[in-house]
Design a protein around this motif. Structure first.
Motif, PDB file in Angstrom:
ATOM      1  N   GLN A 137       0.838  -1.207   0.000  1.00  0.00           N
ATOM      2  CA  GLN A 137       0.000   0.000   0.000  1.00  0.00           C
ATOM      3  C   GLN A 137       0.873   1.257   0.000  1.00  0.00           C
ATOM      4  O   GLN A 137       0.558   2.246  -0.676  1.00  0.00           O
ATOM      5  N   ILE A 138       1.974   1.218   0.760  1.00  0.00           N
ATOM      6  CA  ILE A 138       2.883   2.374   0.809  1.00  0.00           C
ATOM      7  C   ILE A 138       3.535   2.604  -0.545  1.00  0.00           C
ATOM      8  O   ILE A 138       3.634   3.742  -1.023  1.00  0.00           O
ATOM      9  N   LEU A 139       3.980   1.521  -1.192  1.00  0.00           N
ATOM     10  CA  LEU A 139       4.617   1.659  -2.505  1.00  0.00           C
ATOM     11  C   LEU A 139       3.613   2.130  -3.556  1.00  0.00           C
ATOM     12  O   LEU A 139       3.974   2.873  -4.477  1.00  0.00           O
ATOM     13  N   MET A 140       2.363   1.719  -3.432  1.00  0.00           N
ATOM     14  CA  MET A 140       1.354   2.164  -4.382  1.00  0.00           C
ATOM     15  C   MET A 140       1.108   3.662  -4.274  1.00  0.00           C
ATOM     16  O   MET A 140       1.016   4.371  -5.286  1.00  0.00           O
ATOM     17  N   VAL A 141       1.021   4.175  -3.048  1.00  0.00           N
ATOM     18  CA  VAL A 141       0.807   5.612  -2.895  1.00  0.00           C
ATOM     19  C   VAL A 141       2.067   6.385  -3.284  1.00  0.00           C
ATOM     20  O   VAL A 141       1.989   7.504  -3.808  1.00  0.00           O
ATOM     21  N   ALA A 142       3.254   5.785  -3.067  1.00  0.00           N
ATOM     22  CA  ALA A 142       4.498   6.428  -3.482  1.00  0.00           C
ATOM     23  C   ALA A 142       4.579   6.531  -5.005  1.00  0.00           C
ATOM     24  O   ALA A 142       4.956   7.575  -5.552  1.00  0.00           O
ATOM     25  N   PHE A 143       4.224   5.451  -5.704  1.00  0.00           N
ATOM     26  CA  PHE A 143       4.243   5.475  -7.163  1.00  0.00           C
ATOM     27  C   PHE A 143       3.189   6.438  -7.702  1.00  0.00           C
ATOM     28  O   PHE A 143       3.421   7.124  -8.707  1.00  0.00           O
ATOM     29  N   HIS A 144       2.044   6.497  -7.045  1.00  0.00           N
ATOM     30  CA  HIS A 144       0.990   7.431  -7.456  1.00  0.00           C
ATOM     31  C   HIS A 144       1.487   8.867  -7.351  1.00  0.00           C
ATOM     32  O   HIS A 144       1.237   9.699  -8.245  1.00  0.00           O
ATOM     33  N   SER A 145       2.209   9.187  -6.276  1.00  0.00           N
ATOM     34  CA  SER A 145       2.787  10.527  -6.123  1.00  0.00           C
ATOM     35  C   SER A 145       3.830  10.787  -7.195  1.00  0.00           C
ATOM     36  O   SER A 145       3.916  11.894  -7.747  1.00  0.00           O
ATOM     37  N   MET A 146       4.654   9.774  -7.485  1.00  0.00           N
ATOM     38  CA  MET A 146       5.674   9.924  -8.516  1.00  0.00           C
ATOM     39  C   MET A 146       5.041  10.190  -9.881  1.00  0.00           C
ATOM     40  O   MET A 146       5.546  11.016 -10.659  1.00  0.00           O
ATOM     41  N   SER A 147       3.937   9.509 -10.176  1.00  0.00           N
ATOM     42  CA  SER A 147       3.304   9.704 -11.480  1.00  0.00           C
ATOM     43  C   SER A 147       2.785  11.128 -11.640  1.00  0.00           C
ATOM     44  O   SER A 147       2.732  11.652 -12.761  1.00  0.00           O
ATOM     45  N   ALA A 148       2.423  11.783 -10.531  1.00  0.00           N
ATOM     46  CA  ALA A 148       1.948  13.166 -10.613  1.00  0.00           C
ATOM     47  C   ALA A 148       3.054  14.098 -11.092  1.00  0.00           C
ATOM     48  O   ALA A 148       2.859  14.894 -12.023  1.00  0.00           O
ATOM     49  N   TRP A 204       8.351   7.379  -0.155  1.00  0.00           N
ATOM     50  CA  TRP A 204       7.368   8.299  -0.742  1.00  0.00           C
ATOM     51  C   TRP A 204       8.055   9.549  -1.295  1.00  0.00           C
ATOM     52  O   TRP A 204       7.817   9.948  -2.443  1.00  0.00           O
ATOM     53  N   THR A 205       8.899  10.191  -0.495  1.00  0.00           N
ATOM     54  CA  THR A 205       9.547  11.423  -0.947  1.00  0.00           C
ATOM     55  C   THR A 205      10.518  11.156  -2.093  1.00  0.00           C
ATOM     56  O   THR A 205      10.665  11.986  -2.996  1.00  0.00           O
ATOM     57  N   LEU A 206      11.187   9.996  -2.071  1.00  0.00           N
ATOM     58  CA  LEU A 206      12.111   9.682  -3.161  1.00  0.00           C
ATOM     59  C   LEU A 206      11.350   9.530  -4.475  1.00  0.00           C
ATOM     60  O   LEU A 206      11.758  10.079  -5.514  1.00  0.00           O
ATOM     61  N   MET A 207      10.252   8.786  -4.449  1.00  0.00           N
ATOM     62  CA  MET A 207       9.466   8.613  -5.664  1.00  0.00           C
ATOM     63  C   MET A 207       8.897   9.942  -6.139  1.00  0.00           C
ATOM     64  O   MET A 207       8.903  10.243  -7.347  1.00  0.00           O
ATOM     65  N   LEU A 208       8.428  10.747  -5.199  1.00  0.00           N
ATOM     66  CA  LEU A 208       7.887  12.053  -5.543  1.00  0.00           C
ATOM     67  C   LEU A 208       8.955  12.922  -6.208  1.00  0.00           C
ATOM     68  O   LEU A 208       8.706  13.583  -7.220  1.00  0.00           O
ATOM     69  N   THR A 209      10.168  12.912  -5.636  1.00  0.00           N
ATOM     70  CA  THR A 209      11.267  13.714  -6.184  1.00  0.00           C
ATOM     71  C   THR A 209      11.752  13.154  -7.511  1.00  0.00           C
ATOM     72  O   THR A 209      12.085  13.914  -8.431  1.00  0.00           O
ATOM     73  N   GLN A 232      -1.912   1.417 -12.966  1.00  0.00           N
ATOM     74  CA  GLN A 232      -2.290   1.775 -11.601  1.00  0.00           C
ATOM     75  C   GLN A 232      -3.686   1.263 -11.268  1.00  0.00           C
ATOM     76  O   GLN A 232      -3.917   0.738 -10.167  1.00  0.00           O
ATOM     77  N   VAL A 233      -4.624   1.443 -12.188  1.00  0.00           N
ATOM     78  CA  VAL A 233      -5.999   0.982 -11.948  1.00  0.00           C
ATOM     79  C   VAL A 233      -6.016  -0.520 -11.702  1.00  0.00           C
ATOM     80  O   VAL A 233      -6.667  -1.008 -10.763  1.00  0.00           O
TER      81      VAL A 233
END
Length: 494
Positions: free
Chosen positions: A65-76, A193-198, A231-232
């Protein structure tokens, strides 16, 4: 108050103890102490006794679940920055200037900061899972539309809709991570999360530079849509609701009991209370806390100059100076990616190890201890920006030294990103989602403003002078306030 040894109490002692407890209880009813710092958090107090609670899920499921939200942030951030190598082609086909084409990215940066204020109250009532699922599906539709656009206005509409729809995890991701990961691993998981976002900002133009040159910029949007489709599928396959319903209302239906495929997609209220208008601006109220606003501003300043400035200006810094095409410009982002990945190794796992060591030594958890590692980040981001600016000004032909400077700056930026967010969340654990939304606002608003004055600054001061100005701002507005907040935090906790 101390108890006597087992088996040695008498009736009179029991009566005295009862009276003493009554007096103590009466006294506590009239006094409501508010300690200046959150109580020390232990693993025992974090674990829930409810077997259906998300904290008691298997470790692989929580990490998923954490990796999914991290990847979702990265995709943004990936989608916002991914069109950078195609600015020239977009401007030519749409009949606009290159700066006007860059607004397709700028508007998304702004929306990624503002719109999480809208999504946060929605998730508090209906949960996060269905919001994330709707976010990915809606973005897929809009990116398909982006691939078919033939005008600047139509493309701007799709980018605005993508910015709105893709933004939920940008703010509430910190809440998901704080609620699922053990306290002793919090910085490491926030670091994911922050790494994927960055990484989204440099990896977008790095990959899409090849796509733009060899397939055409339309395929940038098709690949965005494919990402959303994946993602879906993942959300439908292993995604689960991570939020606990208020007062455990209907919890087995909302939590661990497995439901059918189609019933899983039906949103259900997790909180029966009505939404209030105040909730849509509530995260902004976290700005009144010094342990949120100071790290938020420090992170925003460093992120803007140690990440966004290097990425958004790359077509000018490298493209125009060395006559690079989209693919060659994209290759320059490798340095930023390497710096981010290396920086996270220090800011995540080592930060948790450092905090655990200091807590064991002192006997209490002190969030300010984490700030000691941030000074490594400040030093390297300033050093990296200066190397990047001076070497870029000196270069007459391409050489690797400006990229080395960009990597060093990215290394420091990643350290500061994880440390600042972890410190703010540690200081206000019960408001972790509001903290994330608040910090996200400052980061993206300042990042949105930057591209409007970056070109003029680089043109007037050259790269070396601009790097010096950015380092001075980081020192005055970010570094000095962090030193002050650590001094006051440490002094007040003695």
């Amino acid at each position: 108050m101390t108890h006597g040894q087992s088996g040695a109490s008498s009736a009179s002692q029991a009566e005295n103890l009862k009276c003493s407890n009554s007096e103590t209880s009466a006294h506590l009813e009239n006094v409501s102490p508010t300690p200046p710092h959150p109580p020390s958090e232990s693993l025992d107090s974090w674990v829930s006794e409810d077997p259906n609670h998300p904290r008691n899920w298997p470790k692989w499921k929580k990490n998923a679940q954490i990796l999914m939200v991290a990847f979702h942030s990265m995709s943004a951030t990936f989608m916002a920055a991914g069109i950078i190598p195609a600015y020239d082609d977009l401007a030519k086909d749409y009949g606009v200037t290159v700066p006007e084409a860059s607004y397709l990215t700028s508007i998304q940066i702004l929306l990624l900061g503002l719109v999480p204020f809208f999504w946060k109250p929605i998730t508090s009532v209906y949960g996060r899972y269905h919001v994330f699922l709707f976010s990915a599906f809606g973005c897929m539709i809009c990116n398909i539309g982006g691939a078919r656009c033939t005008s600047y206005g139509a493309q701007m509409v799709t980018r605005i809709l993508v910015g709105i729809l893709i933004s939920p995890p940008m703010g509430i991701g910190s809440g998901v991570i704080t609620e699922l990961c053990e306290p002793e691993e919090r910085a490491q998981k926030i670091g994911w999360w922050t790494l994927m976002l960055t990484l989204g900002t440099p990896s977008g133009p790095f990959i899409m530079g090849f796509v733009s040159k060899h397939l055409g910029y339309e395929w940038i949007f098709w690949l965005f849509a494919i990402m959303n489709f994946i993602q879906v599928i993942v959300y439908l396959w292993i995604g689960e609701e991570t939020m606990v319903p208020a007062d455990n209302i209907d919890y087995p239906k909302a939590g661990a009991v497995k439901r059918g495929f189609f019933s899983k997609m039906i949103p259900r209220r997790l909180d029966s209370r009505p939404l209030r208008a105040r909730e849509f601006i509530e995260p902004l109220f976290m700005s009144r806390y010094s342990r949120v606003i100071v790290p938020a501003i420090a992170h925003s300043i460093v992120f803007c100059y140690g990440n966004i400035a290097l990425i958004v200006e790359m077509p000018i810094a490298m493209g125009e100076k060395f006559k690079f095409d989209a693919q060659q410009i994209g290759l320059q982002f490798i340095a930023i990616i390497i710096g981010c990945v290396l920086g996270e190794q220090l800011s995540g796992p080592m930060s948790d190890w450092f905090m655990k060591t200091m807590s064991n030594k002192r006997g209490q958890h002190r969030p300010a201890d984490r700030l000691w590692l941030s000074y490594i980040g400040f030093g390297t981001v300033i050093c990296g920006l200066l190397v990047w600016g001076f070497q870029l000004d000196k270069a007459t032909t391409w050489n690797v030294t400006p990229c080395v400077g960009a990597a060093i700056a990215s290394f420091g930026n990643q350290i500061i990103t994880t440390i600042m967010i972890s410190y703010a969340v540690d200081s206000h654990r019960d408001q972790s989602t509001n903290v994330g939304v608040c910090i996200n606002l400052y980061r993206h608003v300042w990042g949105f403003i930057g591209p409007f004055y970056f070109p003029h600054m680089f043109e007037t001061l050259k790269f070396a002078g601009a790097a010096g100005v950015m380092c001075a701002i980081i020192a005055v507005v970010a570094l000095i306030p962090i030193i002050a907040i650590q001094f006051m935090d440490t002094r007040s906790s003695r």
